[in-house]
Motif scaffolding. Structure first.
Motif, PDB file in Angstrom:
ATOM      1  N   ASN A   1       0.856  -1.189   0.000  1.00 56.25           N
ATOM      2  CA  ASN A   1       0.000   0.000   0.000  1.00 56.25           C
ATOM      3  C   ASN A   1       0.892   1.239   0.000  1.00 56.25           C
ATOM      4  O   ASN A   1       1.820   1.355   0.795  1.00 56.25           O
ATOM      5  CB  ASN A   1      -0.891  -0.024   1.254  1.00 56.25           C
ATOM      6  CG  ASN A   1      -1.944   1.059   1.207  1.00 56.25           C
ATOM      7  OD1 ASN A   1      -1.691   2.199   0.838  1.00 56.25           O
ATOM      8  ND2 ASN A   1      -3.154   0.697   1.590  1.00 56.25           N
TER       9      ASN A   1
ATOM     10  N   VAL B   1       0.721   4.110   1.096  1.00 57.40           N
ATOM     11  CA  VAL B   1       0.855   4.907   2.325  1.00 57.40           C
ATOM     12  C   VAL B   1       2.042   4.439   3.167  1.00 57.40           C
ATOM     13  O   VAL B   1       2.498   5.150   4.060  1.00 57.40           O
ATOM     14  CB  VAL B   1      -0.436   4.892   3.190  1.00 57.40           C
ATOM     15  CG1 VAL B   1      -1.608   5.446   2.418  1.00 57.40           C
ATOM     16  CG2 VAL B   1      -0.752   3.494   3.698  1.00 57.40           C
TER      17      VAL B   1
ATOM     18  N   LYS C   1      -0.467   1.896  -7.318  1.00 56.26           N
ATOM     19  CA  LYS C   1      -0.815   3.320  -7.336  1.00 56.26           C
ATOM     20  C   LYS C   1      -2.179   3.615  -6.706  1.00 56.26           C
ATOM     21  O   LYS C   1      -2.687   4.730  -6.798  1.00 56.26           O
ATOM     22  CB  LYS C   1      -0.778   3.864  -8.759  1.00 56.26           C
ATOM     23  CG  LYS C   1      -1.928   3.453  -9.662  1.00 56.26           C
ATOM     24  CD  LYS C   1      -1.841   4.225 -10.983  1.00 56.26           C
ATOM     25  CE  LYS C   1      -2.996   3.875 -11.896  1.00 56.26           C
ATOM     26  NZ  LYS C   1      -2.905   4.562 -13.186  1.00 56.26           N
ATOM     27  N   TYR C   2      -2.764   2.639  -6.044  1.00 58.84           N
ATOM     28  CA  TYR C   2      -4.085   2.814  -5.438  1.00 58.84           C
ATOM     29  C   TYR C   2      -4.122   4.066  -4.552  1.00 58.84           C
ATOM     30  O   TYR C   2      -3.305   4.229  -3.653  1.00 58.84           O
ATOM     31  CB  TYR C   2      -4.428   1.571  -4.607  1.00 58.84           C
ATOM     32  CG  TYR C   2      -5.772   1.630  -3.923  1.00 58.84           C
ATOM     33  CD1 TYR C   2      -6.938   1.689  -4.670  1.00 58.84           C
ATOM     34  CD2 TYR C   2      -5.870   1.624  -2.543  1.00 58.84           C
ATOM     35  CE1 TYR C   2      -8.170   1.728  -4.050  1.00 58.84           C
ATOM     36  CE2 TYR C   2      -7.098   1.661  -1.907  1.00 58.84           C
ATOM     37  CZ  TYR C   2      -8.246   1.712  -2.670  1.00 58.84           C
ATOM     38  OH  TYR C   2      -9.469   1.767  -2.046  1.00 58.84           O
ATOM     39  N   ASN C   3      -5.060   4.964  -4.836  1.00 56.95           N
ATOM     40  CA  ASN C   3      -5.256   6.217  -4.090  1.00 56.95           C
ATOM     41  C   ASN C   3      -4.103   7.213  -4.239  1.00 56.95           C
ATOM     42  O   ASN C   3      -4.004   8.163  -3.473  1.00 56.95           O
ATOM     43  CB  ASN C   3      -5.479   5.953  -2.589  1.00 56.95           C
ATOM     44  CG  ASN C   3      -6.925   5.569  -2.304  1.00 56.95           C
ATOM     45  OD1 ASN C   3      -7.798   5.796  -3.135  1.00 56.95           O
ATOM     46  ND2 ASN C   3      -7.181   4.985  -1.150  1.00 56.95           N
ATOM     47  N   LEU C   4      -3.222   7.007  -5.195  1.00 57.91           N
ATOM     48  CA  LEU C   4      -2.098   7.920  -5.398  1.00 57.91           C
ATOM     49  C   LEU C   4      -2.439   8.888  -6.525  1.00 57.91           C
ATOM     50  O   LEU C   4      -2.773   8.475  -7.638  1.00 57.91           O
ATOM     51  CB  LEU C   4      -0.831   7.129  -5.754  1.00 57.91           C
ATOM     52  CG  LEU C   4       0.491   7.872  -5.687  1.00 57.91           C
ATOM     53  CD1 LEU C   4       0.777   8.359  -4.269  1.00 57.91           C
ATOM     54  CD2 LEU C   4       1.632   6.977  -6.149  1.00 57.91           C
ATOM     55  N   LYS C   5      -2.363  10.190  -6.232  1.00 56.81           N
ATOM     56  CA  LYS C   5      -2.738  11.201  -7.230  1.00 56.81           C
ATOM     57  C   LYS C   5      -1.647  11.341  -8.291  1.00 56.81           C
ATOM     58  O   LYS C   5      -0.479  11.047  -8.059  1.00 56.81           O
ATOM     59  CB  LYS C   5      -3.002  12.534  -6.542  1.00 56.81           C
ATOM     60  CG  LYS C   5      -4.242  12.498  -5.654  1.00 56.81           C
ATOM     61  CD  LYS C   5      -4.511  13.830  -5.018  1.00 56.81           C
ATOM     62  CE  LYS C   5      -5.777  13.769  -4.151  1.00 56.81           C
ATOM     63  NZ  LYS C   5      -6.003  15.010  -3.400  1.00 56.81           N
TER      64      LYS C   5
ATOM     65  N   ASP D   1      -2.664  -0.377 -11.077  1.00 54.26           N
ATOM     66  CA  ASP D   1      -3.940  -0.188 -10.386  1.00 54.26           C
ATOM     67  C   ASP D   1      -4.142  -1.287  -9.350  1.00 54.26           C
ATOM     68  O   ASP D   1      -3.437  -2.300  -9.354  1.00 54.26           O
ATOM     69  CB  ASP D   1      -5.090  -0.225 -11.393  1.00 54.26           C
ATOM     70  CG  ASP D   1      -5.108   1.022 -12.265  1.00 54.26           C
ATOM     71  OD1 ASP D   1      -5.031   2.127 -11.710  1.00 54.26           O
ATOM     72  OD2 ASP D   1      -5.166   0.871 -13.499  1.00 54.26           O
ATOM     73  N   ASN D   2      -5.133  -1.091  -8.470  1.00 52.60           N
ATOM     74  CA  ASN D   2      -5.471  -2.143  -7.512  1.00 52.60           C
ATOM     75  C   ASN D   2      -5.857  -3.392  -8.304  1.00 52.60           C
ATOM     76  O   ASN D   2      -6.723  -3.334  -9.171  1.00 52.60           O
ATOM     77  CB  ASN D   2      -6.642  -1.685  -6.633  1.00 52.60           C
ATOM     78  CG  ASN D   2      -6.440  -2.109  -5.205  1.00 52.60           C
ATOM     79  OD1 ASN D   2      -5.318  -2.295  -4.756  1.00 52.60           O
ATOM     80  ND2 ASN D   2      -7.529  -2.265  -4.480  1.00 52.60           N
TER      81      ASN D   2
END
Length: 289
Positions: free
Chosen positions: A154, A156, A182-186, A205-206
């Protein structure tokens, strides 16, 4: 023991889920998640002797329930690998494989810490259940002639210091690429990381379970972020014979891979500094045997 499983109603119909339901004596579905008082009333009527919370903090309802005294003994463990900080939770179950010596570790928990000598959990080898065919590098559109370094934790968990450490690795090994989730990464963050790493990163991607495992299977090595490491990903990687470089931190979230290596009797890929991290990564990638 009579075992009751308390869960939200779900449409899930997987092999693992159905196997779990067979292992308990009774399943209670807490469907009315908006009516907290009613749920608490129902649970108190059961007069449980022990309540176990496997992941306080990962779901808002379990977090709320945990503040109530539903049983004389209330336990949590490392579904979420950090203390609950809640005074109605009596015990935290962990392992001497993962933790620092007892007195040091106990300081990090509001609960009384219990250290077992084993891994404290049981993992079903779900790959044997579903018998997947992993995709090849070609099918995943990965280059055949480069070292593939997997860091698909993840995002984070990955900090700036770790990114610059990766830069030093790809500087020593220009013929390498790094896989990220890259999940949730701008987009602006992706562009910044690409700039630091000279466009040697691939952001994915997820992914569905089989595809995620296919990327692990096609990687040459896995690098675990510091100080917040991995757990499930490490076991998935080990099942495919992959080396993971790990730098354990003081706290449980950064010590699972260390514990797995201890269980395996392997110590070489465990490092104490980023310099050692870089050296070991370069060594294993350039010494395939």
């Amino acid at each position: 023991f009579e075992k009751h499983l308390l869960i939200h109603k779900t449409e899930q119909n997987s092999t693992l889920y159905n196997e779990l339901l067979k292992k308990v004596d009774r399943t209670m579905y807490l469907n009315d998640i908006n009516n907290f008082d009613k749920n608490i009333e129902i649970l108190l009527e059961e007069n449980y002797d022990i309540v176990v919370y496997p992941s306080i903090g990962m779901d808002c309802m379990s977090n709320l329930f945990a503040h109530c005294r539903l049983a004389p003994i209330q336990i949590t463990t490392w579904g979420h690998s950090i203390t609950s900080g809640i005074d109605t939770i009596d015990y935290y179950i962990s392992s001497s494989l993962y933790e620092l010596p007892y007195k040091q570790s106990q300081e990090f928990y509001s609960e009384k810490l219990i250290l077992l000598k084993n891994m404290t959990t049981y993992y079903v080898d779900y790959m044997k259940l579903i018998k997947p065919t992993f995709k090849t590098r070609e099918e995943l559109k990965l280059p055949k002639d480069k070292y593939i370094i997997c860091c698909m934790q993840n995002i984070v968990k990955i900090n700036k210091e770790f990114i610059y450490m990766l830069l030093q690795i790809i500087t020593k090994l220009p013929n390498s690429i790094i896989l990220f989730n890259k999940y949730n990464l701008k987009e602006d963050k992706i562009n910044k990381i690409q700039k630091i790493l000279n466009n040697k990163a691939i952001f994915l991607d997820n992914l569905p379970v089989i595809e995620f495992n296919s990327y692990i299977n096609c990687s040459d090595i896995l690098l675990e972020p510091y100080p917040f490491g991995g757990c499930n990903t490490s076991l998935e990687a080990f099942s495919k014979g992959k080396i993971i470089i790990t730098r354990p931190s003081r706290f449980l979230p950064g010590r699972f891979t260390l514990g797995f290596y201890k269980k395996l009797g392997i110590t070489e890929p465990i490092v104490k500094t980023y310099n050692e991290f870089i050296e070991k990564t370069v060594y294993y990638l350039t010494h395939k045997k």
